[in-house]
Design a protein around this motif. Structure first.
Motif, PDB file in Angstrom:
ATOM      1  N   LEU A   1      40.068  37.221  44.295  1.00 28.76           N
ATOM      2  CA  LEU A   1      40.084  35.815  43.883  1.00 28.76           C
ATOM      3  C   LEU A   1      39.489  35.635  42.492  1.00 28.76           C
ATOM      4  CD1 LEU A   1      39.135  33.945  47.182  1.00 28.76           C
ATOM      5  CD2 LEU A   1      41.152  33.504  45.770  1.00 28.76           C
ATOM      6  N   ALA A   2      38.412  36.367  42.210  1.00 24.87           N
ATOM      7  CA  ALA A   2      37.789  36.282  40.881  1.00 24.87           C
ATOM      8  C   ALA A   2      38.767  36.751  39.800  1.00 24.87           C
ATOM      9  CB  ALA A   2      36.513  37.107  40.843  1.00 24.87           C
ATOM     10  N   MET A   3      39.521  37.825  40.083  1.00 33.79           N
ATOM     11  CA  MET A   3      40.513  38.307  39.124  1.00 33.79           C
ATOM     12  C   MET A   3      41.607  37.269  38.913  1.00 33.79           C
ATOM     13  SD  MET A   3      41.006  42.426  39.700  1.00 33.79           S
ATOM     14  CE  MET A   3      41.231  42.397  41.472  1.00 33.79           C
TER      15      MET A   3
ATOM     16  N   ILE B   1      44.080  33.240  35.173  1.00 36.49           N
ATOM     17  CA  ILE B   1      44.614  31.906  34.881  1.00 36.49           C
ATOM     18  C   ILE B   1      43.630  31.095  34.019  1.00 36.49           C
ATOM     19  CG2 ILE B   1      46.051  31.879  36.945  1.00 36.49           C
ATOM     20  CD1 ILE B   1      44.043  30.045  38.284  1.00 36.49           C
ATOM     21  N   PHE B   2      42.659  31.797  33.433  1.00 32.48           N
ATOM     22  CA  PHE B   2      41.724  31.212  32.465  1.00 32.48           C
ATOM     23  C   PHE B   2      40.752  30.211  33.093  1.00 32.48           C
ATOM     24  CE2 PHE B   2      45.113  32.907  29.950  1.00 32.48           C
ATOM     25  CZ  PHE B   2      44.509  33.388  28.795  1.00 32.48           C
ATOM     26  N   ASP B   3      40.513  30.335  34.390  1.00 35.79           N
ATOM     27  CA  ASP B   3      39.484  29.529  35.040  1.00 35.79           C
ATOM     28  C   ASP B   3      38.209  30.375  35.102  1.00 35.79           C
ATOM     29  OD1 ASP B   3      37.893  27.878  36.520  1.00 35.79           O
ATOM     30  OD2 ASP B   3      39.287  27.635  38.199  1.00 35.79           O
ATOM     31  N   PHE B   4      37.583  30.562  33.939  1.00 37.03           N
ATOM     32  CA  PHE B   4      36.436  31.465  33.831  1.00 37.03           C
ATOM     33  C   PHE B   4      35.211  30.988  34.618  1.00 37.03           C
ATOM     34  CE2 PHE B   4      38.638  32.158  29.595  1.00 37.03           C
ATOM     35  CZ  PHE B   4      39.355  33.259  30.057  1.00 37.03           C
ATOM     36  N   PRO B   5      34.898  29.680  34.639  1.00 37.89           N
ATOM     37  CA  PRO B   5      33.741  29.233  35.437  1.00 37.89           C
ATOM     38  C   PRO B   5      33.888  29.580  36.921  1.00 37.89           C
ATOM     39  CG  PRO B   5      34.360  27.541  33.864  1.00 37.89           C
ATOM     40  CD  PRO B   5      35.434  28.576  33.818  1.00 37.89           C
ATOM     41  N   LYS B   6      35.082  29.384  37.480  1.00 38.52           N
ATOM     42  CA  LYS B   6      35.294  29.702  38.892  1.00 38.52           C
ATOM     43  C   LYS B   6      35.189  31.202  39.126  1.00 38.52           C
ATOM     44  CE  LYS B   6      36.506  28.927  43.195  1.00 38.52           C
ATOM     45  NZ  LYS B   6      35.613  28.239  44.152  1.00 38.52           N
ATOM     46  N   ALA B   7      35.754  31.997  38.220  1.00 42.89           N
ATOM     47  CA  ALA B   7      35.663  33.454  38.357  1.00 42.89           C
ATOM     48  C   ALA B   7      34.212  33.908  38.314  1.00 42.89           C
ATOM     49  CB  ALA B   7      36.470  34.126  37.246  1.00 42.89           C
ATOM     50  N   THR B   8      33.430  33.322  37.401  1.00 45.34           N
ATOM     51  CA  THR B   8      32.005  33.664  37.297  1.00 45.34           C
ATOM     52  C   THR B   8      31.257  33.278  38.565  1.00 45.34           C
ATOM     53  OG1 THR B   8      32.106  33.284  34.913  1.00 45.34           O
ATOM     54  CG2 THR B   8      29.922  33.366  35.919  1.00 45.34           C
TER      55      THR B   8
ATOM     56  N   LEU C   1      32.417  33.000  41.618  1.00 46.86           N
ATOM     57  CA  LEU C   1      32.764  33.887  42.724  1.00 46.86           C
ATOM     58  C   LEU C   1      31.984  35.195  42.664  1.00 46.86           C
ATOM     59  CD1 LEU C   1      36.616  33.277  42.787  1.00 46.86           C
ATOM     60  CD2 LEU C   1      35.062  32.878  44.709  1.00 46.86           C
ATOM     61  N   ILE C   2      31.848  35.730  41.451  1.00 49.04           N
ATOM     62  CA  ILE C   2      31.164  37.013  41.308  1.00 49.04           C
ATOM     63  C   ILE C   2      29.655  36.871  41.453  1.00 49.04           C
ATOM     64  CG2 ILE C   2      30.608  38.865  39.668  1.00 49.04           C
ATOM     65  CD1 ILE C   2      33.432  38.678  38.638  1.00 49.04           C
ATOM     66  N   THR C   3      29.084  35.876  40.801  1.00 58.46           N
ATOM     67  CA  THR C   3      27.617  35.780  40.756  1.00 58.46           C
ATOM     68  C   THR C   3      27.022  35.103  41.990  1.00 58.46           C
ATOM     69  OG1 THR C   3      27.773  33.685  39.538  1.00 58.46           O
ATOM     70  CG2 THR C   3      27.593  35.725  38.246  1.00 58.46           C
ATOM     71  N   LYS C   4      27.779  34.225  42.647  1.00 58.63           N
ATOM     72  CA  LYS C   4      27.231  33.468  43.777  1.00 58.63           C
ATOM     73  C   LYS C   4      27.676  33.993  45.135  1.00 58.63           C
ATOM     74  CE  LYS C   4      25.253  30.534  40.962  1.00 58.63           C
ATOM     75  NZ  LYS C   4      23.781  30.529  40.772  1.00 58.63           N
TER      76      LYS C   4
ATOM     77  N   GLU D   1      31.660  49.004  39.987  1.00 54.25           N
ATOM     78  CA  GLU D   1      31.867  49.138  38.537  1.00 54.25           C
ATOM     79  C   GLU D   1      33.002  48.230  38.067  1.00 54.25           C
ATOM     80  OE1 GLU D   1      32.860  52.626  35.209  1.00 54.25           O
ATOM     81  OE2 GLU D   1      32.528  53.152  37.322  1.00 54.25           O
ATOM     82  N   ALA D   2      34.056  48.125  38.885  1.00 57.24           N
ATOM     83  CA  ALA D   2      35.184  47.268  38.521  1.00 57.24           C
ATOM     84  C   ALA D   2      34.759  45.804  38.418  1.00 57.24           C
ATOM     85  CB  ALA D   2      36.306  47.416  39.551  1.00 57.24           C
ATOM     86  N   ILE D   3      33.876  45.375  39.316  1.00 52.91           N
ATOM     87  CA  ILE D   3      33.397  43.993  39.291  1.00 52.91           C
ATOM     88  C   ILE D   3      32.524  43.748  38.070  1.00 52.91           C
ATOM     89  CG2 ILE D   3      31.940  42.317  40.496  1.00 52.91           C
ATOM     90  CD1 ILE D   3      32.957  43.551  43.135  1.00 52.91           C
TER      91      ILE D   3
END
Length: 351
Positions: A306-308, A313-320, A322-325, A334-336
């Motif tokens: 989902l983060a990828m 689609i340039f939704d960087f806040p949502k991607a961030t 998903l990964i950080t929270k 390593e990929a993450i």
């Protein structure tokens, strides 16, 4: 039986929100509310595209000019078929079934104008209409649409594997909605077979069959089989997005505007695919998070996929987020870490 054959239908007969026109073609029965819904869902988007199609042909000075004019008209009609189909498919993936119907009806009518009432090119529109009707619980209407689609497929000797895959997927969804899980699994297995022949066993176009089959097993409480299929679906989308990320890596040497202009060519992911991926992966994530027995590694794989998607689609806040929270530190592979680095390098583009 395995097949649904065309039901008796007569011109002018009302079925749900529609009346059957010539050759069993459904026609929306219009009132003010339906006109508003149609305008919001599709007509507003295609209004300008309709003008050159509905404008009378000018007088042509030569046969060459007339032929060129006809070719231009056909090109515009095919563009409208494709556009309205994608809009309808996107609405279906988003669960907006009522909004999908006007777009799919437009796609059907443009297909009839372009290819005739018995062409296999009409099948995709019938299938979206069937899926939207199934989603709305209008199962009799869904059967009507599937009858039309199946009759055309049976009459078409060279029907593609891709079309047959979609037909059986919709039959599987209809039988699942009826609670006939045995028939549903038969058609979904057939869908996977035809999709694998057309696209390969690990393609995103095949993954939908796995996903819907997993849902049937989930409803039967056969959790081990469902879990295996959900894992397969996640792996397919994860691998797909990973390949797209690799293609996008070279963008670090490009300007932001050039990257955005090239995005469609580099990433090859349209709005319908975005909606499908979001729907499927979020559904699987909900199941993973609510399962009595937690599987952190599998949950992390869904979150990473989902983060990828949101990065692509340039939704960087949502991607961030998903990964950080939503990803525990111990699951950060390593990929993450690489993905988070890519996201941070692009964040200033959104300001």
């Amino acid at each position: 039986g395995r097949f649904i054959f065309p039901m008796a239908a007569h011109e002018g007969e009302q079925v749900g929100q529609f009346a059957l026109g010539p050759a069993g073609i459904p026609t929306r029965i219009y009132d003010v509310d339906h006109q508003k819904a149609d305008w919001v869902s599709i007509h507003e988007k295609i209004c300008q595209l309709l003008i050159p199609i509905r404008t009378s042909f000018p007088f042509f000075n030569s046969e060459k000019e007339r032929k060129h004019g006809m070719e231009q008209l056909l090109h515009r009609q095919k563009h409208l078929v494709d556009f309205t189909h994608k809009v309808a498919q996107k609405f279906v993936f988003e669960g907006k079934h009522e909004e999908a119907i006007p777009a799919a009806l437009h796609s059907l009518r443009f297909s009839i104008d372009t290819c005739g009432p018995d062409s296999v090119e009409l099948v995709p529109a019938y299938l979206i209409l069937a899926e939207a009707s199934t989603g709305l619980g209008r199962l009799t209407q869904a059967e009507e649409y599937l009858s039309q689609a199946q009759w055309i497929v049976l009459k078409t000797s060279d029907c593609s594997n891709g079309i047959q895959s979609k037909l059986h997927r919709n039959l599987g969804l209809l039988y699942a909605a009826k609670g006939n899980f045995e028939e549903s699994l038969y058609h979904l297995a057939t869908d996977i077979y035809f999709a694998s022949c057309a696209f390969g066993t690990h393609d995103i176009s095949t993954s939908g069959g796995y996903f819907h089959m997993a849902n049937v097993f989930f409803r039967q409480n056969k959790m081990d089989i469902a879990d295996s299929l959900y894992t397969e679906v996640t792996d397919i989308w994860h691998a797909h997005f990973s390949r797209l990320i690799q293609l996008a890596c070279f963008s670090s040497t490009l300007s932001c505007m050039l990257f955005i202009h090239l995005k469609c060519f580099i990433l090859n992911i349209d709005e319908a695919q975005q909606a499908e991926a979001s729907q499927v992966l979020n559904a699987i994530l909900d199941i993973r998070e609510q399962a009595p027995k937690q599987q952190p590694a599998k949950t992390a794989n869904v979150v990473h996929a989902l983060a990828m998607l949101h990065y692509l689609i340039f939704d960087f806040p949502k991607a961030t987020f998903l990964i950080t929270k939503q990803l525990p530190n111990q699951d950060a592979s390593e990929a993450i870490h690489h993905l988070l680095k890519y996201i941070k390098s692009k964040l200033f583009y959104t300001k």
